[in-house]
Design a protein around this motif. Structure first.
Motif, PDB file in Angstrom:
ATOM      1  N   UNK A  54      59.806 -38.388  -7.590  1.00  0.00           N
ATOM      2  CA  UNK A  54      60.030 -39.498  -8.511  1.00  0.00           C
ATOM      3  C   UNK A  54      59.972 -40.829  -7.768  1.00  0.00           C
ATOM      4  N   UNK A  55      60.626 -40.901  -6.629  1.00  0.00           N
ATOM      5  CA  UNK A  55      60.662 -42.138  -5.863  1.00  0.00           C
ATOM      6  C   UNK A  55      59.272 -42.549  -5.382  1.00  0.00           C
ATOM      7  N   UNK A  56      58.517 -41.583  -4.883  1.00  0.00           N
ATOM      8  CA  UNK A  56      57.168 -41.870  -4.403  1.00  0.00           C
ATOM      9  C   UNK A  56      56.280 -42.336  -5.555  1.00  0.00           C
ATOM     10  N   UNK A  57      56.310 -41.623  -6.668  1.00  0.00           N
ATOM     11  CA  UNK A  57      55.481 -42.006  -7.809  1.00  0.00           C
ATOM     12  C   UNK A  57      55.846 -43.393  -8.308  1.00  0.00           C
ATOM     13  N   UNK A  58      57.130 -43.670  -8.443  1.00  0.00           N
ATOM     14  CA  UNK A  58      57.583 -44.975  -8.915  1.00  0.00           C
ATOM     15  C   UNK A  58      57.141 -46.076  -7.948  1.00  0.00           C
ATOM     16  N   UNK A  59      57.351 -45.854  -6.672  1.00  0.00           N
ATOM     17  CA  UNK A  59      57.008 -46.850  -5.656  1.00  0.00           C
ATOM     18  C   UNK A  59      55.503 -47.104  -5.603  1.00  0.00           C
ATOM     19  N   UNK A  60      54.708 -46.069  -5.786  1.00  0.00           N
ATOM     20  CA  UNK A  60      53.254 -46.217  -5.735  1.00  0.00           C
ATOM     21  C   UNK A  60      52.691 -46.816  -7.021  1.00  0.00           C
ATOM     22  N   UNK A  61      53.290 -46.496  -8.154  1.00  0.00           N
ATOM     23  CA  UNK A  61      52.788 -46.980  -9.445  1.00  0.00           C
ATOM     24  C   UNK A  61      53.114 -48.453  -9.669  1.00  0.00           C
ATOM     25  N   UNK A  62      54.282 -48.858  -9.272  1.00  0.00           N
ATOM     26  CA  UNK A  62      54.767 -50.208  -9.572  1.00  0.00           C
ATOM     27  C   UNK A  62      53.796 -51.320  -9.176  1.00  0.00           C
ATOM     28  N   UNK A  63      53.275 -51.356  -7.947  1.00  0.00           N
ATOM     29  CA  UNK A  63      52.383 -52.467  -7.597  1.00  0.00           C
ATOM     30  C   UNK A  63      51.003 -52.398  -8.260  1.00  0.00           C
ATOM     31  N   UNK A  64      50.667 -51.279  -8.878  1.00  0.00           N
ATOM     32  CA  UNK A  64      49.366 -51.130  -9.529  1.00  0.00           C
ATOM     33  C   UNK A  64      49.354 -51.710 -10.940  1.00  0.00           C
ATOM     34  N   UNK A 103      57.095 -36.719 -15.702  1.00  0.00           N
ATOM     35  CA  UNK A 103      56.019 -36.679 -16.692  1.00  0.00           C
ATOM     36  C   UNK A 103      55.603 -38.111 -17.073  1.00  0.00           C
ATOM     37  N   UNK A 104      56.585 -38.991 -17.260  1.00  0.00           N
ATOM     38  CA  UNK A 104      56.285 -40.380 -17.613  1.00  0.00           C
ATOM     39  C   UNK A 104      55.520 -41.081 -16.488  1.00  0.00           C
ATOM     40  N   UNK A 105      55.983 -40.911 -15.261  1.00  0.00           N
ATOM     41  CA  UNK A 105      55.328 -41.572 -14.135  1.00  0.00           C
ATOM     42  C   UNK A 105      53.922 -41.033 -13.897  1.00  0.00           C
ATOM     43  N   UNK A 106      53.746 -39.733 -13.991  1.00  0.00           N
ATOM     44  CA  UNK A 106      52.408 -39.152 -13.853  1.00  0.00           C
ATOM     45  C   UNK A 106      51.493 -39.691 -14.944  1.00  0.00           C
ATOM     46  N   UNK A 107      52.055 -39.846 -16.142  1.00  0.00           N
ATOM     47  CA  UNK A 107      51.281 -40.409 -17.244  1.00  0.00           C
ATOM     48  C   UNK A 107      50.820 -41.825 -16.951  1.00  0.00           C
TER      49      UNK A 107
END
Length: 118
Positions: A54-64, A103-107
């Motif tokens: 969760x932390x990795x996905x959130x951290x990677x998604x945020x700046x995109x 699921x939300x972050x992967x989405x």
């Protein structure tokens, strides 16, 4: 071919980040865990792994994301952290909360990939 590249890259990053680090969850230091949910996450390898992902996905998604979407993501994360805290040490509740958030972050990544081009 590129459609699967992003999820595979995230998975590879997760594997590298989680190797040999079971005593530390990604979003907080287990040595400083104070709340029941944090203690339960640190005590359970599966929940710890979910927290890392969760932390990795959130951290990677945020700046995109653009500014508005980034703010929405931050608001959703705050709301989700409250949901997680409400689970206290109920591991089934925590597992369900992580499953939903992952699921939300992967989405979010899938939506970016559909927009392309990369």
């Amino acid at each position: 071919m590129f459609r699967n590249a992003l999820p595979l890259a995230v998975l590879a990053l997760l594997i590298v980040m989680t190797a040999g680090a079971p005593a530390r969850a990604a979003s907080f230091d287990c040595a400083k865990a104070e709340t029941l949910d944090e203690k339960a996450i640190c005590a359970d390898r599966r929940l710890n792994d979910d927290d890392v992902e969760m932390s990795v996905l959130y951290t990677q998604l945020k700046p995109l994301l653009g500014m508005g979407a980034r703010g929405d993501l931050e608001d959703e994360q705050v709301a989700w952290l409250k949901r997680r805290a409400a689970c206290k040490d109920d591991r089934v509740c925590l597992s369900n909360a992580y499953e939903d958030r992952l699921r939300q972050l992967r989405g979010g990544f899938e939506a970016l990939a559909r927009r392309g081009p990369f």
